[in-house]
Scaffold this active site. Structure first.
Site, PDB file in Angstrom:
ATOM      1  N   HIS A 114      -0.019  44.271 -30.254  1.00 20.18           N
ATOM      2  CA  HIS A 114       0.867  43.821 -29.168  1.00 20.18           C
ATOM      3  C   HIS A 114       0.159  44.065 -27.829  1.00 20.18           C
ATOM      4  O   HIS A 114      -0.370  45.158 -27.607  1.00 20.18           O
ATOM      5  CB  HIS A 114       2.181  44.608 -29.229  1.00 20.18           C
ATOM      6  N   ASP A 146       7.948  47.288 -38.447  1.00 23.39           N
ATOM      7  CA  ASP A 146       9.263  47.571 -39.028  1.00 23.39           C
ATOM      8  C   ASP A 146      10.174  46.389 -38.697  1.00 23.39           C
ATOM      9  O   ASP A 146       9.695  45.335 -38.282  1.00 23.39           O
ATOM     10  CB  ASP A 146       9.802  48.926 -38.545  1.00 23.39           C
TER      11      ASP A 146
HETATM   12  C1  GRF Z   1      -2.989  38.738 -28.648  1.00 24.96           C
HETATM   13  O1  GRF Z   1      -2.996  39.252 -27.331  1.00 24.96           O
HETATM   14  C2  GRF Z   1      -1.789  39.209 -29.411  1.00 24.96           C
HETATM   15  O2  GRF Z   1      -1.464  40.535 -29.182  1.00 24.96           O
HETATM   16  C3  GRF Z   1      -0.737  38.311 -28.839  1.00 24.96           C
HETATM   17  O3  GRF Z   1      -1.341  37.042 -28.822  1.00 24.96           O
HETATM   18  C4  GRF Z   1      -2.746  37.233 -28.640  1.00 24.96           C
HETATM   19  C5  GRF Z   1      -3.442  36.536 -29.771  1.00 24.96           C
HETATM   20  O4  GRF Z   1      -4.762  36.273 -29.463  1.00 24.96           O
HETATM   21  N1  GRF Z   1       0.486  38.368 -29.577  1.00 24.96           N
HETATM   22  P1  GRF Z   1      -5.778  35.648 -30.525  1.00 24.96           P
HETATM   23  O5  GRF Z   1      -5.066  34.498 -31.239  1.00 24.96           O
HETATM   24  O6  GRF Z   1      -6.185  36.738 -31.468  1.00 24.96           O
HETATM   25  O7  GRF Z   1      -6.929  35.155 -29.706  1.00 24.96           O
END
Ligand code: GRF
Length: 208
Positions: A114, A146
């Site tokens: 995240h 979770d």
């Molecule tokens: C990441 O920052 C992830 O945490 C968020 O979307 C982005 C995905 O990037 N939910 P990628 O597809 O791995 O380049």
């Protein structure tokens, strides 16, 4: 949880897949202790799937709209992922919440990344919400999934400074650099050493 060696990773993506690419690159080194055995997505025509195909990794797509209900979709994703016998499932920019069936089958061995420092700024707009709030430091969090939204036990976090001239996009790109390093370091350690989850506390095992 003590994975096999190399640990079998199934990675789920929805977008550009730069986090997936970082894992694929790390897995090229046998000492990393893990390999990506499949990549799944909830949509077609994304760079994440193309990255997997270029690496020779099997892919699958399960779109919510192909199923009569969200529960049916969740069951289909669960069954497909189970067929690859993962030690660890990595949600790497996967923009869907997995459901009850998925968590029952893989609970404790699904991690998600995240782009914020949990418990601050959960949800889809982590970088934009951090910027709007005016924090000077944000970052990224790897957690055991979770039933909540970005609420699970934390496995790793990295801090990232917010610059005065940041936009949500420039901040997110800076976070993603830290996020890829965090993901590679942490998943490798989980694969090599195993891990435990007790309540909200997670711990790595001993690397042998
Ligand atoms: C990441 O920052 C992830 O945490 C968020 O979307 C982005 C995905 O990037 N939910 P990628 O597809 O791995 O380049």
């Amino acid at each position: 949880m003590t994975p096999r060696r190399p640990a079998r990773l199934v990675v789920l993506v929805s977008g550009s897949g730069t986090n997936l690419q970082a894992l694929l690159d790390a897995c090229a080194d046998p000492s990393y202790g893990a390999r990506v055995v499949a990549v799944g997505a909830d949509r077609d025509d994304i760079e994440g799937l193309a990255r997997a195909e270029r690496a020779g990794v099997p892919t699958f797509v399960r779109k919510v709209g192909q199923f009569t209900s969200r529960d049916h979709w969740d069951r289909a994703v669960t069954d497909t992922v189970a067929g690859f016998e993962p030690d660890l499932v990595v949600l790497a920019g996967f923009m869907k919440l997995v459901g009850a069936e998925f968590l029952t089958r893989f609970g404790g061995r699904v991690v998600n990344t995240h782009p914020a420092l949990s418990p601050s700024f959960p949800g889809m707009r982590g970088p934009a919400d951090a910027l709007a709030y005016g924090v000077k430091v944000t970052g990224c969090t790897l957690f055991v999934v979770d039933a909540g939204v970005d609420t699970g036990p934390i496995v790793a976090q990295r801090a990232v400074p917010v610059e005065d001239d940041d936009t949500a996009d420039t901040l997110h790109e800076r976070i993603k650099v830290a996020e890829r390093a965090m993901l590679v370091d942490t998943v490798g350690r989980m694969a090599r050493a195993g891990w435990t989850v007790e309540g909200r506390r997670t711990r790595f095992g001993d690397e042998g």
